[in-house]
Design an enzyme around this catalytic site. Structure first.
Site, mmCIF file in Angstrom:
data_model
loop_
_atom_site.group_PDB
_atom_site.id
_atom_site.type_symbol
_atom_site.label_atom_id
_atom_site.label_comp_id
_atom_site.label_asym_id
_atom_site.label_seq_id
_atom_site.Cartn_x
_atom_site.Cartn_y
_atom_site.Cartn_z
ATOM 1 N N GLY C 258 0.804 -1.224 0.000
ATOM 2 C CA GLY C 258 0.000 0.000 0.000
ATOM 3 C C GLY C 258 0.837 1.273 0.000
ATOM 4 C CG HIS C 259 -1.333 4.894 0.256
ATOM 5 N ND1 HIS C 259 -2.425 4.047 0.280
ATOM 6 C CD2 HIS C 259 -1.567 5.781 1.241
ATOM 7 C CE1 HIS C 259 -3.263 4.425 1.219
ATOM 8 N NE2 HIS C 259 -2.769 5.471 1.821
#
Lengths: 363, 363, 363
Positions: C258-259
């Site tokens: 994920g970011h």
């Protein structure tokens, strides 16, 4: 892309304070913010990093004491994380896909592209496809026969959309997302071990191998407006009716949505969620990462499932769930605590057995 | 594609009743069936929808009272879901991939394509590839060096097949499926923390970081006849021998099959199943969605694992399993019930302790 | 590619014994090894297969009695699995991607390709891209605007790299891997049910549906040297800062990162691992297949998580974890044993209750 602090605040409809003529050309985290960027210090704990960086201006929460932080200017937001939405849209330089129809794209002559549609190199647009005005079809994208996509879509490199899919306005498909693949639907000549084990909760009877016959997916996929579908996510077409995704629903990377499933509006399916076939999911639902949902299950509106929840049966509206199998979150936490009490409980029962046995003897 | 009810019934080898000259041009769900479609009312609960739709003809179960349902014609099937297989094959309009070798495809001159093979735009066929008669290679597909694919394959847009892969007849590869990628195989100069933790069931000794050295995958992948591989699924090549998938096995979307793994015949691997390396899976096995299987585990024939089962050790043939870690389904259900009895048990033990302690004092 | 046993041993820095002039043209498993291949018999249990095959030479462990196994030659390795790393590199025939810039590739004129870079058919290299010397860009790969890739990279068919990504030396991207996609980041105007349920551990208050506003990802992805990213894996860009992957880290197939997440050096993320946003993972960590990690969690150096562990809170360095939710592996095994003791415990408490009740009556 440079903006003054005043311009940014105006775009966001927020209050700017201090020297709002300062020009910034992007955003940065407080601790490594150069002087020509806007620091994102949206909570007091983030603002602590400002002293390590060189920010002259920052996005802060309402009422923050920006002067005490050594800043020359600030944008104050009552809910800064929400303000980040509009700010990030204004600051996004995009992916730089080329405009126009690339000479190395293949567009079927029967396709209809609205004004301003761009099609990247090695993209394929099939027969009778319609794509709405202003849409960006990235490189190596495939859009299948008879599919319709609304205006202002953004299909990132490598998106694959099958035949007879219908998508609303402002759709975003991330790299490698697949929409309109065949459902995973097979049937045996006689009732299978799975059918028997489900009916009996665990007994498949005399195991008897049978080959699987394929059920083709004759339905399509219908997707509403303002939907996003993440990287390498798969949304299967329906068997007879369409698989459906409602307006405003956002789907993350590597998610599986099975055939015939219906998802409501403004629902979030986070990374690696797996939804089997013929599931019904309401609106404003949030399924956290790796949640799994069994086939034919119904999940009501506003349900929240925590990470990796395994949903084997239906969930009424408004519940907050966790665990394998899914339980109300408070029951899951309670159950987990009880599990940790077990060693002590086992000792206590052992002591009781000794005491009672001794009392029996002494009587 | 229009068919009379009589023609459809004949194709399926089933009995048609009523006005079998009625022409239909597709199928539909009962409640929204127009007059020119065949309603799929294969169970009494589905047939209830007929009154809301306009169907004149329906597929029903054996002995259904079709006239009481207001129909003019019906096809009666002893196992209607099984009949749907052949019906859906006859009704499937397909994806409309163009026929012939597209001028914007790249086919290596040393490749051999059988009669009637089509290759879509931006597909790549590598050196020494052989593809059997009647196969459809969709747009943007890649078939690597020295790979052989049998007749009547269907490779949907974006399938990627590596070098030295061997695939049997009637293969279906769904969008973005990858076959023949490198295995995930790394080794440290000295025994790693993982090797120690496995040997000791949890103690990795003094943690000592070591970089990982890559083991290249020299084996290939061998796939039998009548196999399907789902959207964005990955099947890794073997280290020395081939990874193998048996005849008739069906693999759903986003599944991972690790290097050296051997899967038997007519097995189903549902969405997001993850199989580590060097696993052996029997025939007629069903692994439901999100099941995970640890490396070097053996799963016997006819095993069924429910959704999200985590298989950390081998399973004998014929078992029905569920849970993390995998247990017999009835033990899992029993264990879960017991967990919910725990709060009462804890209270009961507390009461007993008080009673026994009081009895002790009073004695 | 043929080699003498002596040449192979010299490449590996190992001892060869017997007739080291024997020529082999590949490796094989002992039981089906032809005379012109080197058998991989790296453990006594593997060596048992030699009698069924026709191997003249084998890779064996230090001190193995190769003559008693009927071999004419052998290579002896103190840690044969480690030796397999260099051996497999020497024996790997590769994927056969064509060299040079393919005429059907699209390379933006502003891109800079180092000496010896090859670009396959239907690949896209965007504006201002830099690719280091000796890199292989496979067919149908996409490299976005302003992205930099170091020397000796290998991008397999169908890899998609977004804009403003920075990758070090000797990178391997497997088929369909996506690097630099947008993060899954959405916010509601008012605090959402998820925010409330997290704060209260399960109570979302009065459920109130709100649409989601998108937060664009303005950061990039920074990847160190000697990193691998597996088939169809997704690594999202950061919101403001970059998502970061450290040197020597290996990521398997179908993984989600994920970011904003930061992964240290020499860490392994196995198949289908899911890492949410803003996670911090140390160096020399091993997350086995299907492990899930909640957002904002910190995992220390040298942590090992067994298959399908669900990490909902931070883990100190050096721990070995298993389960849902993650526990120390020994606690998980203990907890599972206790769960199986529960039926007996329930019976014992029932007996005690009877005994104590009877004792109370008789007193």
């Amino acid at each position: 892309m440079t903006h003054t602090v005043a311009e940014i605040a105006e775009t966001l409809g927020l209050e700017a304070v201090g020297d709002t003529s300062i020009v910034v050309e992007g955003v940065a985290e407080p601790a490594d913010c150069p002087p020509d960027r806007l620091a994102m210090a949206m909570k007091p704990e983030y603002a602590e990093g400002l002293s390590q960086g060189q920010a002259r201006a920052a996005m802060l929460w309402d009422g923050a004491d920006w002067q005490a932080m050594g800043l020359d200017a600030a944008i104050l937001a009552p809910r800064p994380r929400y303000a980040l939405s509009a700010l990030s849209a204004a600051m996004d330089p995009g992916q730089g896909y080329p405009s126009g129809i690339h000479p190395m794209a293949y567009v079927d002559p029967s396709a209809t592209l609205g004004p301003g549609v761009s099609v990247g190199p090695f993209a394929v647009i099939g027969a009778n496809v319609e794509i709405g005005a202003g849409s960006v079809v990235g490189p190596q994208v495939h859009v299948g026969w008879d599919t319709r996509i609304g205006p202002d879509a953004l299909l990132h490199a490598g998106v694959k959309i099958g035949a007879r899919v219908s998508i609303g306005a402002r759709f975003i498909g991330h790299h490698g997302a697949v929409i309109g693949s065949d459902g995973f639907s097979f049937v045996t000549p006689e009732p299978s071990g799975v059918e028997k084990a489900r009916a009996s909760l665990g007994d498949q009877g005399e195991a008897k191998g049978q080959p699987w016959a394929r059920i083709h997916s004759l339905g399509g996929v219908t997707i509403g407006d303002d939907v996003e579908v993440g990287v390498n996510t798969a949304i299967d077409r329906g068997t007879v009716r369409d698989t459906r995704i409602g307006n405003g629903t956002k789907i993350d990377n590597l998610v599986q949505v099975g055939h015939n499933t219906v998802v409501g509006e403004h629902t979030l399916l986070c990374g690696q969620v797996g939804i089997a076939g013929s599931v019904s999911i309401g609106s404003f639902v949030v399924l956290a990462g790796q949640v799994g949902v069994s086939d034919n299950v119904r999940i009501g509106d506003n349900v929240i499932c925590g990470g990796a929840t395994v949903v084997l049966s239906s969930i009424p509206a408004g519940r907050v769930m966790l665990g394998y199998p899914a339980m109300k979150m408070e029951s899951h936490i309670e159950g987990y605590k009880n599990l940790r009490r077990l060693p002590r409980l086992i000792r206590q029962v052992e002591e009781l057995r000794k005491a009672v046995s001794k009392a029996g003897e002494s009587r």
